[in-house]
Design an enzyme around this catalytic site. Structure first.
Site, PDB file in Angstrom:
ATOM      1  N   LYS A 193     -13.935  26.707  16.702  1.00  0.00           N
ATOM      2  CA  LYS A 193     -13.160  27.943  16.563  1.00  0.00           C
ATOM      3  C   LYS A 193     -13.832  28.989  15.677  1.00  0.00           C
ATOM      4  O   LYS A 193     -13.464  30.153  15.709  1.00  0.00           O
ATOM      5  CB  LYS A 193     -11.754  27.622  16.048  1.00  0.00           C
ATOM      6  CG  LYS A 193     -10.930  26.822  17.035  1.00  0.00           C
ATOM      7  CD  LYS A 193     -10.652  27.607  18.317  1.00  0.00           C
ATOM      8  CE  LYS A 193      -9.865  26.802  19.309  1.00  0.00           C
ATOM      9  NZ  LYS A 193      -9.633  27.521  20.575  1.00  0.00           N
ATOM     10  N   ASP A 194     -14.824  28.564  14.898  1.00  0.00           N
ATOM     11  CA  ASP A 194     -15.580  29.556  14.107  1.00  0.00           C
ATOM     12  C   ASP A 194     -16.180  30.611  15.027  1.00  0.00           C
ATOM     13  O   ASP A 194     -16.273  31.788  14.676  1.00  0.00           O
ATOM     14  CB  ASP A 194     -16.752  28.883  13.372  1.00  0.00           C
ATOM     15  CG  ASP A 194     -16.302  28.073  12.169  1.00  0.00           C
ATOM     16  OD1 ASP A 194     -15.092  28.006  11.916  1.00  0.00           O
ATOM     17  OD2 ASP A 194     -17.192  27.509  11.492  1.00  0.00           O
TER      18      ASP A 194
END
Ligand code: PMP
Length: 345
Positions: A45-46
């Site tokens: 998700k970064d």
């Protein structure tokens, strides 16, 4: 100077591929894991947090001191909080009151303002975490709502990073990609890029028992009777996400809580890779798929491992939790392989 960065965000992406040697030993194919836990926020998700926030900056939607709003108790919240710190934004997350205190502590440790909302109200109720996030975003000037399930930039983040990385890392030899679908962004963006390079690459989505995605892909219909609660977080959905490009997926495999839990522990014990619950789900999907689609020696398979196991210590890595779920018989798989979860006293 090499391997030196201006800040933590420079470490996002370019995650390694690691060959799986034991857990896929029954398969003639070469199988690699893409370890998304090597992102600085320990998950895939970064990539989307950085891309969505930087796209908003480029469009002039975010001025200094802006606020980023999202509904999440999971990896996305952690990544948004991390990006917000470095860029000087405020991060507001609305989460359900089912969220474990430990997770809320994680988010607060990275400076997020967390609003706890009742899980028992319908999505359209003004008290629900969806409505609370929408209201905060609407009422806060100089803010954006990430809206990962319906944001095309979620797909684009993976089209621009994960897909090209997989192509380059395998020198264009990749034949199959398996990825869990929550929002669908990881699979859709990677698949869009890879199919442009080689349309024969097989794209396999992993769905949860209790979710509607697999049936929707096969029939175009939403079967509400299939919806039931399950334990794997971040996998499957009870709505059709806009970030899921169904036409890029060749097949969905549906996995259940129990077998995915055994696989998660199996990967830790046999490969020394501590992944989250969906890491086990994607291995379980590979095993199920291989039963009906025999693989060849020249096949090069990539399983995307979405996050790190440290967030699941009190869940899938806890013997007590496993017993509470009734997962005590240990997994039996493929008739020829009996995988026994070791009990650590
Ligand atoms: N695994 C975990 C742990 C997740 O949080 C998510 C995101 N919901 C996924 C897998 C699936 O990723 P995507 O949203 O890109 O489909």
């Amino acid at each position: 100077m090499t391997n030196v960065y201006n800040n933590i965000l420079g470490l996002i992406g370019n995650t390694p591929l690691v060959k799986l040697n034991e857990v896929t030993r029954n398969s003639p194919a070469t199988v690699y894991a893409k370890l998304e836990s090597f992102n600085p926020g320990h998950s895939t998700k970064d990539r989307i947090a950085l891309h969505i926030i930087e796209a908003a900056e480029k469009k002039g939607l975010l001025k200094p001191g802006a606020t980023i709003v999202e509904t999440t108790s999971g990896n996305t919240g952690f990544s948004i909080a991390m990006v917000s710190i470095i860029k000087g934004y405020k991060c507001i997350l609305s989460v359900s009151d089912k969220t474990k205190a430990e997770k809320i502590a994680y988010l607060k440790a990275l400076g997020a303002e967390v609003h706890i909302c009742p899980a028992s109200v319908p999505a359209e109720d003004p008290r629900s975490y969806y409505e609370v996030a929408k209201r905060i975003a609407a009422e806060t000037p100089n803010s954006i709502y990430i809206n990962q399930y319906f944001n095309e930039l979620n797909i684009e983040a993976h089209y621009l990073t994960t897909g090209p990385e997989l192509w380059e890392q395998t020198e264009g030899k990749i034949t199959h990609i398996f990825a869990c679908t929550g929002t669908g962004g990881t699979l859709s963006g990677s698949a869009k890029f890879l199919k442009e390079k080689n349309p024969n690459i097989k794209v396999i989505g992993v769905d949860a028992d209790g979710s509607i995605l697999k049936t929707f892909h096969e029939t175009g219909e939403i079967n509400l009777d299939e919806i039931h609660s399950y334990q794997i977080e971040g996998l499957g959905k009870n709505l059709i996400p806009g970030a899921l490009l169904f036409d890029k997926v060749d097949e969905f495999v549906r996995v259940n809580d129990e077998m995915s839990a055994y696989c998660t522990r199996e990967i830790a014990l046999k490969e020394a890779i501590m992944g989250g619950y969906t890491t086990g789900a994607v291995l379980q999907a590979f095993k199920q798929y291989a039963e009906t689609h025999p693989m060849k020696e020249e096949d090069l398979v990539v399983l995307v491992f979405p996050d790190h196991g440290s967030r699941y210590i009190t869940k899938v890595y806890s013997d007590q939790w496993m017993e509470e779920q009734g997962f005590v018989n240990n997994g039996v798989h493929n008739n020829d392989e009996v995988y026994k979860t070791e009990i650590v006293k």
